[in-house]
Enzyme design. Structure first.
Site, PDB file in Angstrom:
ATOM      1  N   TYR A  72       0.809  -1.224   0.000  1.00 12.14           N
ATOM      2  CA  TYR A  72       0.000   0.000   0.000  1.00 12.14           C
ATOM      3  C   TYR A  72       0.837   1.267   0.000  1.00 12.14           C
ATOM      4  O   TYR A  72       0.519   2.223   0.717  1.00 12.14           O
ATOM      5  CB  TYR A  72      -0.886   0.046   1.260  1.00 12.14           C
ATOM      6  CG  TYR A  72      -1.822  -1.128   1.456  1.00 12.14           C
ATOM      7  CD1 TYR A  72      -2.713  -1.500   0.462  1.00 12.14           C
ATOM      8  CD2 TYR A  72      -1.830  -1.840   2.652  1.00 12.14           C
ATOM      9  CE1 TYR A  72      -3.587  -2.564   0.658  1.00 12.14           C
ATOM     10  CE2 TYR A  72      -2.711  -2.896   2.856  1.00 12.14           C
ATOM     11  CZ  TYR A  72      -3.580  -3.246   1.859  1.00 12.14           C
ATOM     12  OH  TYR A  72      -4.442  -4.278   2.068  1.00 12.14           O
ATOM     13  N   TYR A 127     -14.592  -3.902   2.917  1.00 11.36           N
ATOM     14  CA  TYR A 127     -13.264  -4.435   2.603  1.00 11.36           C
ATOM     15  C   TYR A 127     -13.269  -5.917   2.974  1.00 11.36           C
ATOM     16  O   TYR A 127     -13.576  -6.274   4.116  1.00 11.36           O
ATOM     17  CB  TYR A 127     -12.156  -3.715   3.381  1.00 11.36           C
ATOM     18  CG  TYR A 127     -10.799  -4.326   3.130  1.00 11.36           C
ATOM     19  CD1 TYR A 127      -9.999  -3.901   2.061  1.00 11.36           C
ATOM     20  CD2 TYR A 127     -10.333  -5.383   3.907  1.00 11.36           C
ATOM     21  CE1 TYR A 127      -8.776  -4.489   1.806  1.00 11.36           C
ATOM     22  CE2 TYR A 127      -9.101  -5.989   3.646  1.00 11.36           C
ATOM     23  CZ  TYR A 127      -8.335  -5.525   2.595  1.00 11.36           C
ATOM     24  OH  TYR A 127      -7.125  -6.128   2.337  1.00 11.36           O
ATOM     25  N   ASP A 165     -17.962 -11.735   7.489  1.00 13.89           N
ATOM     26  CA  ASP A 165     -16.507 -11.673   7.417  1.00 13.89           C
ATOM     27  C   ASP A 165     -16.046 -11.058   8.746  1.00 13.89           C
ATOM     28  O   ASP A 165     -16.022  -9.848   8.902  1.00 13.89           O
ATOM     29  CB  ASP A 165     -16.096 -10.812   6.215  1.00 13.89           C
ATOM     30  CG  ASP A 165     -14.578 -10.598   6.158  1.00 13.89           C
ATOM     31  OD1 ASP A 165     -13.875 -11.042   7.098  1.00 13.89           O
ATOM     32  OD2 ASP A 165     -14.111  -9.977   5.189  1.00 13.89           O
ATOM     33  N   LYS A 170      -6.904 -13.028  10.938  1.00 14.56           N
ATOM     34  CA  LYS A 170      -6.142 -12.097  11.773  1.00 14.56           C
ATOM     35  C   LYS A 170      -5.893 -12.632  13.188  1.00 14.56           C
ATOM     36  O   LYS A 170      -4.976 -13.418  13.384  1.00 14.56           O
ATOM     37  CB  LYS A 170      -6.826 -10.734  11.770  1.00 14.56           C
ATOM     38  CG  LYS A 170      -6.681 -10.048  10.399  1.00 14.56           C
ATOM     39  CD  LYS A 170      -7.000  -8.565  10.429  1.00 14.56           C
ATOM     40  CE  LYS A 170      -6.526  -7.879   9.177  1.00 14.56           C
ATOM     41  NZ  LYS A 170      -7.560  -7.686   8.159  1.00 14.56           N
TER      42      LYS A 170
HETATM   43  C1  LIG Z   1      -7.667  -8.093   6.720  1.00 18.80           C
HETATM   44  C2  LIG Z   1      -9.004  -8.473   6.245  1.00 18.80           C
HETATM   45  C3  LIG Z   1      -9.186  -9.449   5.241  1.00 18.80           C
HETATM   46  C4  LIG Z   1      -8.024 -10.060   4.504  1.00 18.80           C
HETATM   47  O1  LIG Z   1      -7.207 -10.842   5.307  1.00 18.80           O
HETATM   48  P1  LIG Z   1      -5.696 -11.160   4.811  1.00 18.80           P
HETATM   49  O2  LIG Z   1      -5.216 -12.133   5.833  1.00 18.80           O
HETATM   50  O3  LIG Z   1      -4.963  -9.864   4.798  1.00 18.80           O
HETATM   51  O4  LIG Z   1      -5.817 -11.766   3.453  1.00 18.80           O
HETATM   52  C5  LIG Z   1     -10.471  -9.806   4.903  1.00 18.80           C
HETATM   53  N1  LIG Z   1     -11.540  -9.249   5.508  1.00 18.80           N
HETATM   54  C6  LIG Z   1     -11.413  -8.318   6.479  1.00 18.80           C
HETATM   55  C7  LIG Z   1     -12.636  -7.778   7.123  1.00 18.80           C
HETATM   56  C8  LIG Z   1     -10.150  -7.885   6.865  1.00 18.80           C
HETATM   57  O5  LIG Z   1     -10.020  -6.929   7.792  1.00 18.80           O
END
Ligand SMILES: *Cc1c(COP(=O)(O)O)cnc(C)c1O
Length: 399
Positions: free
Chosen positions: A6, A133, A223, A250
């Site tokens: 980024y 996102y 998500d 995460k």
């Molecule tokens: C960080 C994130 C992702 C992507 O995860 P990566 O491990 O970076 O591929 C997907 N969805 C949300 C809500 C995120 O914050």
């Protein structure tokens, strides 16, 4: 050389070089700073955690990795059993991937194939949120609505199979009325849209989404790669409204190794469970169910449970709230606080230019983006450390 994320490499500010990390602290050669964003929101127990270190070492001495194609192992089995009982409802079927983006891709593929397996081939559309996102891979960019980051996707022209709506109930009802025959899923970051600018919305929206998904037979996908494990002040938002598919990442592995899990409920799983081999889920990341990652995730959940993390997060919220209660500034548009997340949105991104360096000199690592200055602290942070972060933010605006 490293190509950093980024950032325009030509004028990139030299990144701080970390030589040691412990608890909430990151160490450079000549500085010590509190990490106020938990290495992209993942390091919930802090760095160099003795119990997590032990868990990874113990697994490494057995083996670090075996593939899940034709093989299995204790760490993946135990983690799946744990998630089965720990997650709400009948979210029981765990599909592992190596990153959050891939975990979301798997969820979207599951949702599409769920209908194909039942002979419904016209449900090709996805309902998603404005400012969403969901990752940086191609389908997640398409489902996302983060044009500051993903402008490259515009080269394909208007998005064909994704509809983006705002987080209000009338927009939700309108979209379901119009598209319900064509939708396979509604995907959201529940309650808190993180990378899209720490935008917060009400739980009533998700309750209504659940009703509409049930009414029109559309899958609801959460998500919770960012919101999971307490960040919103709830263990999972899925504890309040249960989705059909849940993606975690995460903090799942406490910032030790990249891993994610896409968890399906019985209804979804059953649509794949058949004598027909064509109905199988055709996906398999090389490093899915990595033994080190699974063993850390297990230990991380144990620590989370045994140390009453939900109270710690409540306390973080309370301190943050109290410290900012009377704080106002003409450059600040809004201050938002939810669980272990605080965001200051400014009118003009120029007004937080240089803040990172300012904070670094005072012993805090923070990484504002666009118009957002935010914190997502490790849950083990002490009161005086949290107050220090907030004081530095106030000092910046008041100078
Ligand atoms: C960080 C994130 C992702 C992507 O995860 P990566 O491990 O970076 O591929 C997907 N969805 C949300 C809500 C995120 O914050």
């Amino acid at each position: 050389m490293i190509w950093y994320p980024y950032t325009q490499m030509k004028n990139m500010k030299t990144p701080y070089k970390i030589i040691k990390a412990d608890g909430v602290y990151l160490y450079t050669e000549d500085n010590k700073m509190i990490d106020s964003i938990s290495s992209w929101w993942s390091v919930i127990h802090g760095y160099n955690h003795p119990e997590l270190n032990k868990a990874i070492r113990e697994q490494m001495d057995r083996f670090s990795h075996v593939m899940l194609g034709g093989l299995t192992h204790n760490a993946a089995q135990q983690l799946s059993q744990k998630l089965e009982t720990w997650l709400p409802g009948d979210l029981n079927y765990c599909f592992y991937s190596d990153s959050g983006s891939v975990g979301v891709e798997v969820a979207l593929k599951m949702a599409l194939q769920y209908y194909i397996n039942q002979g419904e081939t016209n449900r090709t559309k996805i309902l998603a949120l404005k400012n969403a996102y969901h990752g940086d891979t191609f389908k997640t960019m398409e489902v996302g609505d983060d044009i500051d980051y993903h402008f490259v996707i515009e080269a394909y022209g208007p998005k064909q199979n994704v509809i983006h709506i705002s987080t209000d109930i009338p927009s939700l009802e309108k979209a379901f009325k119009k598209y319900h025959n064509e939708l396979n899923c509604f995907i959201v970051e529940p309650l808190l849209q993180c990378a899209g600018g720490m935008k917060m919305y009400d739980i009533s929206f998700l309750h209504r989404a659940r009703e509409l998904c049930d009414k029109y037979n559309v899958l609801l996908v959460f998500d919770e790669v960012a919101t999971g494990f307490g960040r919103t002040g709830n263990r999972f938002v899925a504890d309040l409204v249960i989705p059909d598919i849940l993606v975690l990442g995460k903090a799942l592995t406490a910032g030790y190794i990249g891993h994610s899990v896409t968890v399906a409920n019985t209804k979804v799983y059953r649509a794949f469970y058949d004598n027909d081999s064509k109905k199988a889920l055709m996906h398999g990341p090389t490093f899915m169910g990595n033994a080190l990652a699974c063993n850390i995730a297990l230990k991380s959940i144990e620590i989370f449970e045994q140390n009453d993390y939900m109270s710690k997060i409540k306390e973080i919220k309370k301190i943050t709230f109290n410290q900012l209660a009377h704080f106002k500034h003409k450059k600040i548009k809004e201050i938002r606080i939810m669980g272990g997340c605080m965001c200051i949105e400014v009118f003009d991104s120029q007004s937080i230019n240089g803040f990172q360096e300012f904070a670094y000199k005072r012993g805090v690592f923070i990484r504002p983006f666009l118009n957002y200055l935010y914190t997502m602290v490790p849950y083990i942070i002490k009161k005086h450390e949290l107050i220090k972060i907030i004081d530095i933010i106030k000092e910046w605006f008041d100078q």
